[in-house]
Design a protein around this motif. Structure first.
Motif, short mmCIF file in Angstrom:
data_model
loop_
_atom_site.label_atom_id
_atom_site.label_comp_id
_atom_site.label_asym_id
_atom_site.label_seq_id
_atom_site.Cartn_x
_atom_site.Cartn_y
_atom_site.Cartn_z
N VAL A 79 0.83 -1.27 -0.02
CA VAL A 79 -0.02 -0.01 -0.08
C VAL A 79 0.96 1.36 -0.07
CG1 VAL A 79 -1.72 1.46 1.24
CG2 VAL A 79 -1.77 -1.39 1.25
N SER A 80 0.82 1.83 -1.09
CA SER A 80 1.42 3.38 -1.06
C SER A 80 0.89 4.38 0.33
CB SER A 80 1.08 4.23 -2.48
OG SER A 80 1.54 3.29 -3.44
N ARG A 81 1.87 4.88 0.68
CA ARG A 81 1.70 5.85 1.82
C ARG A 81 0.53 6.85 1.64
NH1 ARG A 81 5.48 6.10 5.53
NH2 ARG A 81 7.47 5.11 4.97
N LYS A 82 0.29 7.39 0.31
CA LYS A 82 -0.90 8.14 -0.03
C LYS A 82 -2.14 7.22 0.26
CE LYS A 82 -0.63 7.58 -4.98
NZ LYS A 82 -0.24 8.36 -6.15
N TYR A 83 -2.33 6.07 0.22
CA TYR A 83 -3.38 5.51 0.26
C TYR A 83 -3.58 4.68 1.53
CZ TYR A 83 -3.72 5.80 -4.85
OH TYR A 83 -3.77 6.31 -6.14
N VAL A 84 -2.71 5.05 2.61
CA VAL A 84 -2.77 4.22 3.87
C VAL A 84 -4.37 4.51 4.51
CG1 VAL A 84 -2.10 4.29 6.38
CG2 VAL A 84 -0.53 3.88 4.25
N ASP A 85 -4.64 5.87 4.55
CA ASP A 85 -5.86 6.11 5.03
C ASP A 85 -7.00 5.56 4.50
OD1 ASP A 85 -4.54 7.79 7.22
OD2 ASP A 85 -4.84 9.50 5.84
N ASP A 86 -7.20 5.52 3.27
CA ASP A 86 -8.15 4.82 2.28
C ASP A 86 -8.25 3.11 2.88
OD1 ASP A 86 -9.07 6.97 1.00
OD2 ASP A 86 -7.34 6.71 -0.18
N TYR A 87 -7.07 2.52 3.09
CA TYR A 87 -6.98 1.30 3.38
C TYR A 87 -7.40 0.98 4.58
CZ TYR A 87 -5.36 -3.60 3.35
OH TYR A 87 -5.37 -4.81 3.74
N VAL A 88 -7.33 1.78 5.56
CA VAL A 88 -7.65 1.76 6.98
C VAL A 88 -9.08 1.73 6.86
CG1 VAL A 88 -7.25 2.61 9.19
CG2 VAL A 88 -5.58 2.19 8.07
N ALA A 89 -9.51 2.79 6.38
CA ALA A 89 -10.97 3.20 6.19
C ALA A 89 -11.82 1.68 5.68
CB ALA A 89 -11.36 4.25 5.41
N SER A 90 -11.13 1.28 4.78
CA SER A 90 -11.94 0.16 3.91
C SER A 90 -11.87 -1.28 4.82
CB SER A 90 -11.12 -0.02 2.64
OG SER A 90 -11.51 0.92 1.64
N LEU A 165 4.65 0.69 1.49
CA LEU A 165 5.88 0.87 0.73
C LEU A 165 5.39 1.55 -0.53
CD1 LEU A 165 8.92 -0.19 1.01
CD2 LEU A 165 7.89 -2.14 -0.66
N ASP A 166 6.09 2.46 -0.71
CA ASP A 166 5.97 3.40 -1.92
C ASP A 166 6.55 2.91 -3.44
OD1 ASP A 166 4.30 5.34 -1.10
OD2 ASP A 166 5.67 6.63 -0.39
N LYS A 167 7.86 2.41 -3.09
CA LYS A 167 8.43 1.89 -4.30
C LYS A 167 8.86 0.36 -4.22
CE LYS A 167 10.42 6.32 -5.27
NZ LYS A 167 11.66 7.25 -5.24
N PRO A 168 8.25 -0.32 -4.87
CA PRO A 168 8.34 -1.88 -4.84
C PRO A 168 9.75 -2.46 -5.17
CG PRO A 168 7.45 -1.37 -6.87
CD PRO A 168 7.52 -0.15 -6.08
N GLY A 169 10.52 -1.93 -5.88
CA GLY A 169 11.93 -2.38 -6.09
C GLY A 169 11.80 -3.68 -7.05
N ASP A 170 12.23 -4.82 -6.48
CA ASP A 170 11.94 -6.05 -7.07
C ASP A 170 11.03 -6.95 -6.55
OD1 ASP A 170 14.40 -5.57 -8.98
OD2 ASP A 170 15.45 -6.62 -7.45
N SER A 171 9.95 -6.30 -5.69
CA SER A 171 8.81 -7.35 -4.96
C SER A 171 7.86 -7.47 -5.95
CB SER A 171 8.46 -6.25 -3.91
OG SER A 171 6.92 -6.78 -3.13
N LYS A 172 7.43 -8.70 -5.79
CA LYS A 172 6.33 -9.13 -6.76
C LYS A 172 4.79 -8.95 -6.31
CE LYS A 172 9.42 -10.68 -9.92
NZ LYS A 172 10.07 -9.53 -10.17
N LEU A 173 4.71 -8.59 -5.01
CA LEU A 173 3.58 -8.39 -4.23
C LEU A 173 2.69 -7.33 -5.17
CD1 LEU A 173 4.80 -8.16 -0.60
CD2 LEU A 173 3.64 -10.24 -1.67
N PRO A 174 1.36 -7.50 -5.11
CA PRO A 174 0.60 -6.57 -5.67
C PRO A 174 0.33 -5.33 -4.76
CG PRO A 174 -0.72 -8.22 -4.82
CD PRO A 174 0.75 -8.65 -4.65
#
Length: 178
Positions: A79-90, A165-174
């Protein structure tokens, strides 16, 4: 690894060294190690992800999940930092962090990783440390104590784990998006 990190007795066998102590005794025929590799708490994607936290050279068996519940939001996500509040609300996850000094930019009800040990939550949101970010982005394995802490945080969740996490690098997590 350690049930009493402040204990002084047999300090040389604390944390990851305890595994070696047991494995040496198994090799000597003094005991037999039986691994509990089935989880009833975590769904399969969480169990599989948690298996990657410890370096494969540790030789832990693969975890099998008996949690077959489907909720429509199951697994491990970034989850990008800018969407943390949305994620928590959802999803109303339990928010977890390494220590009280992290996550001050958020007005969330955090628990520290170690405090959450033994608890179960439907969903968790994890604020990663710099080392956890390196693990996610570059596949750099965590040292034993950090791996154990992160493992505790991840495996508190039954249905979903979200990691900020804002920048995934090599992560394959969606990524999760609102």
């Amino acid at each position: 690894m350690s049930t009493n990190p402040r204990g002084q007795k047999n300090k040389k066998y604390a944390y990851a060294a305890a595994i070696e102590w047991f494995r040496n005794r198994e090799t000597s025929g003094l005991l037999r190690i039986n691994y509990s590799s089935v989880t009833h708490r975590c769904q399969a994607e969480i169990a599989s992800f948690s298996d990657t936290i410890f370096d494969a050279t540790w030789g832990f068996p693969e975890t099998t999940s008996e949690n077959n519940v489907c909720t429509g939001h199951d697994g491990v996500f970034l989850v990008s930092r800018k969407y943390v509040d949305d994620y928590v609300a959802s999803f109303q996850p339990q928010c977890l962090r390494h220590s009280i000094s992290s996550g001050k930019e958020y007005s969330l009800d955090f628990l520290n990783f170690k405090v959450s040990k033994g608890a179960t939550y439907e969903r968790v949101l994890i604020l990663p440390t710099v080392n956890i970010e390196s693990f996610l982005k570059k596949g750099i394995h965590l040292e034993a104590t950090s791996a154990a802490s992160f493992y505790v945080a991840v495996t508190r969740a039954k249905q979903s784990v979200a990691i900020v996490l804002d920048k995934p690098g090599d992560s394959k997590l969606p990524y999760w998006y609102p």
